[in-house]
Design a protein around this motif. Sequence first.
Motif, PDB file in Angstrom:
ATOM      1  N   LEU A 150       0.824  -1.201   0.000  1.00  0.00           N
ATOM      2  CA  LEU A 150       0.000   0.000   0.000  1.00  0.00           C
ATOM      3  C   LEU A 150       0.861   1.255   0.000  1.00  0.00           C
ATOM      4  N   LEU A 151       1.942   1.246   0.792  1.00  0.00           N
ATOM      5  CA  LEU A 151       2.848   2.389   0.807  1.00  0.00           C
ATOM      6  C   LEU A 151       3.481   2.589  -0.572  1.00  0.00           C
ATOM      7  N   ASN A 152       3.882   1.498  -1.223  1.00  0.00           N
ATOM      8  CA  ASN A 152       4.451   1.611  -2.566  1.00  0.00           C
ATOM      9  C   ASN A 152       3.436   2.167  -3.558  1.00  0.00           C
ATOM     10  N   ALA A 153       2.175   1.797  -3.394  1.00  0.00           N
ATOM     11  CA  ALA A 153       1.130   2.355  -4.259  1.00  0.00           C
ATOM     12  C   ALA A 153       1.030   3.868  -4.062  1.00  0.00           C
ATOM     13  N   ALA A 154       1.138   4.307  -2.795  1.00  0.00           N
ATOM     14  CA  ALA A 154       1.112   5.747  -2.521  1.00  0.00           C
ATOM     15  C   ALA A 154       2.327   6.438  -3.135  1.00  0.00           C
ATOM     16  N   LEU A 155       3.492   5.797  -3.076  1.00  0.00           N
ATOM     17  CA  LEU A 155       4.684   6.362  -3.707  1.00  0.00           C
ATOM     18  C   LEU A 155       4.497   6.469  -5.218  1.00  0.00           C
ATOM     19  N   ARG A 156       3.959   5.432  -5.840  1.00  0.00           N
ATOM     20  CA  ARG A 156       3.767   5.453  -7.291  1.00  0.00           C
ATOM     21  C   ARG A 156       2.794   6.554  -7.715  1.00  0.00           C
ATOM     22  N   LYS A 157       1.800   6.835  -6.874  1.00  0.00           N
ATOM     23  CA  LYS A 157       0.813   7.863  -7.193  1.00  0.00           C
ATOM     24  C   LYS A 157       1.254   9.256  -6.757  1.00  0.00           C
ATOM     25  N   GLY A 158       2.454   9.362  -6.161  1.00  0.00           N
ATOM     26  CA  GLY A 158       2.934  10.655  -5.691  1.00  0.00           C
ATOM     27  C   GLY A 158       2.206  11.149  -4.463  1.00  0.00           C
ATOM     28  N   GLU A 159       1.638  10.239  -3.685  1.00  0.00           N
ATOM     29  CA  GLU A 159       0.886  10.613  -2.490  1.00  0.00           C
ATOM     30  C   GLU A 159       1.708  10.495  -1.212  1.00  0.00           C
ATOM     31  N   LEU A 160       2.978  10.110  -1.339  1.00  0.00           N
ATOM     32  CA  LEU A 160       3.920  10.132  -0.224  1.00  0.00           C
ATOM     33  C   LEU A 160       5.180  10.814  -0.727  1.00  0.00           C
ATOM     34  N   LEU A 161       5.561  11.903  -0.078  1.00  0.00           N
ATOM     35  CA  LEU A 161       6.665  12.730  -0.536  1.00  0.00           C
ATOM     36  C   LEU A 161       7.714  12.872   0.563  1.00  0.00           C
ATOM     37  N   ALA A 162       8.984  12.858   0.159  1.00  0.00           N
ATOM     38  CA  ALA A 162      10.103  13.016   1.087  1.00  0.00           C
ATOM     39  C   ALA A 162      11.266  13.662   0.347  1.00  0.00           C
ATOM     40  N   SER A 163      12.027  14.458   1.048  1.00  0.00           N
ATOM     41  CA  SER A 163      13.182  15.101   0.422  1.00  0.00           C
ATOM     42  C   SER A 163      14.197  14.065  -0.055  1.00  0.00           C
ATOM     43  N   ARG A 164      14.843  14.362  -1.175  1.00  0.00           N
ATOM     44  CA  ARG A 164      15.884  13.460  -1.688  1.00  0.00           C
ATOM     45  C   ARG A 164      17.061  13.362  -0.735  1.00  0.00           C
ATOM     46  N   ASP A 165      17.199  14.337   0.176  1.00  0.00           N
ATOM     47  CA  ASP A 165      18.284  14.327   1.157  1.00  0.00           C
ATOM     48  C   ASP A 165      17.885  13.656   2.468  1.00  0.00           C
ATOM     49  N   SER A 166      16.696  13.086   2.519  1.00  0.00           N
ATOM     50  CA  SER A 166      16.205  12.482   3.757  1.00  0.00           C
ATOM     51  C   SER A 166      16.849  11.119   4.000  1.00  0.00           C
ATOM     52  N   TYR A 167      16.844  10.705   5.261  1.00  0.00           N
ATOM     53  CA  TYR A 167      17.288   9.348   5.593  1.00  0.00           C
ATOM     54  C   TYR A 167      16.390   8.311   4.914  1.00  0.00           C
ATOM     55  N   PHE A 168      15.103   8.641   4.815  1.00  0.00           N
ATOM     56  CA  PHE A 168      14.171   7.707   4.175  1.00  0.00           C
ATOM     57  C   PHE A 168      14.569   7.454   2.726  1.00  0.00           C
ATOM     58  N   ALA A 169      14.853   8.516   1.971  1.00  0.00           N
ATOM     59  CA  ALA A 169      15.258   8.353   0.572  1.00  0.00           C
ATOM     60  C   ALA A 169      16.538   7.540   0.472  1.00  0.00           C
ATOM     61  N   GLU A 170      17.473   7.796   1.388  1.00  0.00           N
ATOM     62  CA  GLU A 170      18.731   7.033   1.404  1.00  0.00           C
ATOM     63  C   GLU A 170      18.471   5.545   1.631  1.00  0.00           C
ATOM     64  N   GLU A 171      17.674   5.227   2.649  1.00  0.00           N
ATOM     65  CA  GLU A 171      17.430   3.823   2.972  1.00  0.00           C
ATOM     66  C   GLU A 171      16.573   3.143   1.911  1.00  0.00           C
ATOM     67  N   ALA A 172      15.660   3.884   1.291  1.00  0.00           N
ATOM     68  CA  ALA A 172      14.827   3.299   0.241  1.00  0.00           C
ATOM     69  C   ALA A 172      15.675   2.822  -0.933  1.00  0.00           C
ATOM     70  N   GLY A 173      16.860   3.413  -1.101  1.00  0.00           N
ATOM     71  CA  GLY A 173      17.769   2.964  -2.144  1.00  0.00           C
ATOM     72  C   GLY A 173      18.686   1.839  -1.726  1.00  0.00           C
ATOM     73  N   LEU A 174      18.539   1.359  -0.489  1.00  0.00           N
ATOM     74  CA  LEU A 174      19.419   0.310   0.038  1.00  0.00           C
ATOM     75  C   LEU A 174      18.673  -0.954   0.446  1.00  0.00           C
ATOM     76  N   VAL A 175      17.434  -0.820   0.910  1.00  0.00           N
ATOM     77  CA  VAL A 175      16.677  -1.971   1.402  1.00  0.00           C
ATOM     78  C   VAL A 175      16.157  -2.781   0.215  1.00  0.00           C
ATOM     79  N   ARG A 176      16.503  -4.064   0.197  1.00  0.00           N
ATOM     80  CA  ARG A 176      16.142  -4.915  -0.939  1.00  0.00           C
ATOM     81  C   ARG A 176      15.107  -5.967  -0.546  1.00  0.00           C
ATOM     82  N   LYS A 177      14.410  -6.444  -1.551  1.00  0.00           N
ATOM     83  CA  LYS A 177      13.483  -7.552  -1.353  1.00  0.00           C
ATOM     84  C   LYS A 177      14.261  -8.845  -1.140  1.00  0.00           C
TER      85      LYS A 177
END
Length: 219
Positions: A150-177
């Motif tokens: 559900l969170l990924n669906a919100a990301l795809r629709k642009g309904e969850l926003l975070a700065s590119r400099d955020s810790y969240f953006a950093e970790e989203a590029g590291l956490v794998r399935k």
Amino acid sequence: AILAAIRKEFGWDETNPTYLREYLGQDIEDREALLFEYLEARNHYDVLPAGNWRYVLALDLGHDDNSALAVLGWRERDRRVYLIDEWRDNKVDVTDCAAKVAEFRDQYQPQSMVIDQGGLGKMIAAEIRRRHQLPMKPADKVQKPAHIKLLNAALRKGELLASRDSYFAEEAGLVRKDPEALADGKLQELSARKGGYHGNMTDAVLYGWRECRSYFETA
């Protein structure tokens, strides 16, 4: 023959990015292997818009890895959720975490505060509530894979926003399935034991996002 069997098991061809990176050791970007679908071009914001804001605070506990605290918010008549503020540190104690929660509480006056009570988290949460007088409730961890979808669906629709400099953006590029779990139809994080990266901030944002009530807003 071994590689052919692996490709057959996961339904990959010889150009699959995950196969090339995980089994052939090639250094290539593989966004399909990432658990969280944050994209800077779609989910980054520079400046928060004006409005009447409501906030939620979420704490994910760690020790050898990071503890992470996320503040998420949304405006009246706007269904989008923004990552407003965050804090991350490792090898901190309960008092350190409680002090930061109190600081963010006083600053944002959140309508809800949640904490991950997994593992020893239940005992820590009890101390935060009783000794530090912070009314944090357990994060909703039931059906976590479904919540990630559900969170990924919100990301795809642009309904969850975070700065590119955020810790969240950093970790989203590291956490794998976890590809083995995925083959069994389960969406979950690849554990550190298997060579993965554990995201405390991504978890904090997930738990906080589940608490947001932006879906009640209408334009």
